[in-house]
Design a protein around this motif. Structure first.
Motif, short mmCIF file in Angstrom:
data_model
loop_
_atom_site.label_atom_id
_atom_site.label_comp_id
_atom_site.label_asym_id
_atom_site.label_seq_id
_atom_site.Cartn_x
_atom_site.Cartn_y
_atom_site.Cartn_z
N THR A 111 0.62 -1.30 0.20
CA THR A 111 -0.01 -0.01 0.01
C THR A 111 0.75 1.31 0.06
OG1 THR A 111 -0.07 0.05 2.52
CG2 THR A 111 -1.63 -1.27 1.34
N ALA A 112 2.17 1.22 0.02
CA ALA A 112 2.95 2.16 -0.08
C ALA A 112 2.96 2.96 1.41
CB ALA A 112 2.89 3.30 -1.07
N ALA A 113 2.68 2.33 2.19
CA ALA A 113 2.61 2.61 3.55
C ALA A 113 1.37 3.47 4.02
CB ALA A 113 3.80 3.66 4.08
N MET A 114 0.27 3.35 3.00
CA MET A 114 -0.69 4.13 3.15
C MET A 114 -2.05 3.26 3.84
SD MET A 114 -1.35 6.41 -0.14
CE MET A 114 -1.00 5.25 -1.54
N ASP A 115 -2.94 3.81 4.27
CA ASP A 115 -4.02 2.90 5.00
C ASP A 115 -5.08 2.56 4.12
OD1 ASP A 115 -5.57 5.35 4.69
OD2 ASP A 115 -5.87 5.57 6.90
N LYS A 116 -4.96 2.54 2.93
CA LYS A 116 -5.90 2.07 1.94
C LYS A 116 -5.41 1.04 1.07
CE LYS A 116 -8.19 6.96 1.87
NZ LYS A 116 -8.56 7.79 1.05
N ILE A 117 -6.31 0.26 0.50
CA ILE A 117 -5.90 -0.89 -0.45
C ILE A 117 -7.23 -1.04 -1.60
CG2 ILE A 117 -6.99 -2.42 1.03
CD1 ILE A 117 -3.93 -3.05 -0.94
N GLY A 118 -6.46 -1.21 -2.83
CA GLY A 118 -7.35 -1.51 -3.58
C GLY A 118 -7.78 -3.12 -3.76
N VAL A 119 -8.84 -3.62 -3.97
CA VAL A 119 -9.26 -4.91 -3.87
C VAL A 119 -10.12 -5.29 -5.13
CG1 VAL A 119 -9.05 -5.15 -1.42
CG2 VAL A 119 -11.26 -4.58 -2.51
N ARG A 120 -10.03 -6.24 -5.68
CA ARG A 120 -10.52 -7.17 -6.85
C ARG A 120 -10.93 -8.42 -6.59
NH1 ARG A 120 -9.58 -7.12 -12.67
NH2 ARG A 120 -11.72 -6.92 -12.29
N ILE A 121 -12.26 -8.90 -7.18
CA ILE A 121 -12.36 -10.15 -7.57
C ILE A 121 -13.02 -10.06 -8.87
CG2 ILE A 121 -13.98 -11.82 -6.80
CD1 ILE A 121 -14.58 -10.61 -3.97
#
Length: 205
Positions: A111-121
């Motif tokens: 996450t490049a040390a960020m608190d967000k994440i991109g998710v995919r299904i």
């Protein structure tokens, strides 16, 4: 590098077990999605994730999204409320990347040390089989700044024999996923791509 042909509709169990073993032991795998070909590594293998960044020539300051198999998997690594889950239930599996607040289990390298994440299904049987046991990276299998690959042939032209395995299951649509940010209210579309018509109907409904 191994090139493995896999049936996109009914992935062969023996082949998928071999490929999952490669990912589980820190290998890198190129695989088809419902949009473009992706470059995968277990998010829990730091060296494998670094290989993904190096292969693409991607800055570590840029996060990569992850591929999961089920909505329950999303709950395990992100914070969901009822409203977000209702949206997710309506659009996944599908050609969408959803930005969510991550839990501590997600390595900061992803996450490049960020608190967000991109998710995919992705709506793709191979993706769901590969990520059934652990999340994998799902960044496009190309050099950063280059067009996203629609076929295994295009991947080989870009990345050569660097990946441990390249899955060939025929061409993808080539249209990138739509990115929807669910960390803001109301949700915001950060990138328009595949599946826009359905997403707009869900958000407006």
């Amino acid at each position: 590098m191994k090139l493995i042909k896999v049936d996109p509709e009914n992935p062969e169990k023996e082949k998928m077990a071999l490929i999952r073993d490669t990912l589980g032991s820190g290998g890198t795998v190129v695989y088809p999605t419902d949009t473009v070909y992706g470059l995968g590594a277990s998010i829990f293998h730091e060296e494998a994730v670094l290989k993904v960044y190096n292969m693409k020539g991607r800055s570590l300051n840029k996060p990569v999204s992850i591929c999961l198999s089920t909505i329950e998997d999303i709950k395990n690594i992100t914070y969901l409320d009822q409203y977000k889950e209702e949206i997710i239930q309506k659009i996944l599996p599908g050609p969408y990347t959803l930005i969510l607040n991550k839990k501590e289990i997600v390595p900061s390298l992803i996450t490049a040390a960020m608190d967000k994440i991109g998710v995919r299904i992705p709506d793709n049987a191979i993706c769901q089989e590969l990520s059934r046991e652990f999340p994998i990276t799902t960044t496009s299998a190309n050099l950063s700044g280059h067009p996203s690959p629609k076929s295994a042939t295009e991947v080989q032209r870009e990345l050569g024999d660097q990946p441990d395995i390249i899955i060939d299951s025929g061409p993808c649509s080539g249209i990138s996923s739509t990115v929807l940010d669910l960390t803001v209210n109301p949700p915001k579309i950060r990138r328009e791509g595949a599946g826009m018509e359905k997403l707009l109907q869900v958000l407006e409904g």
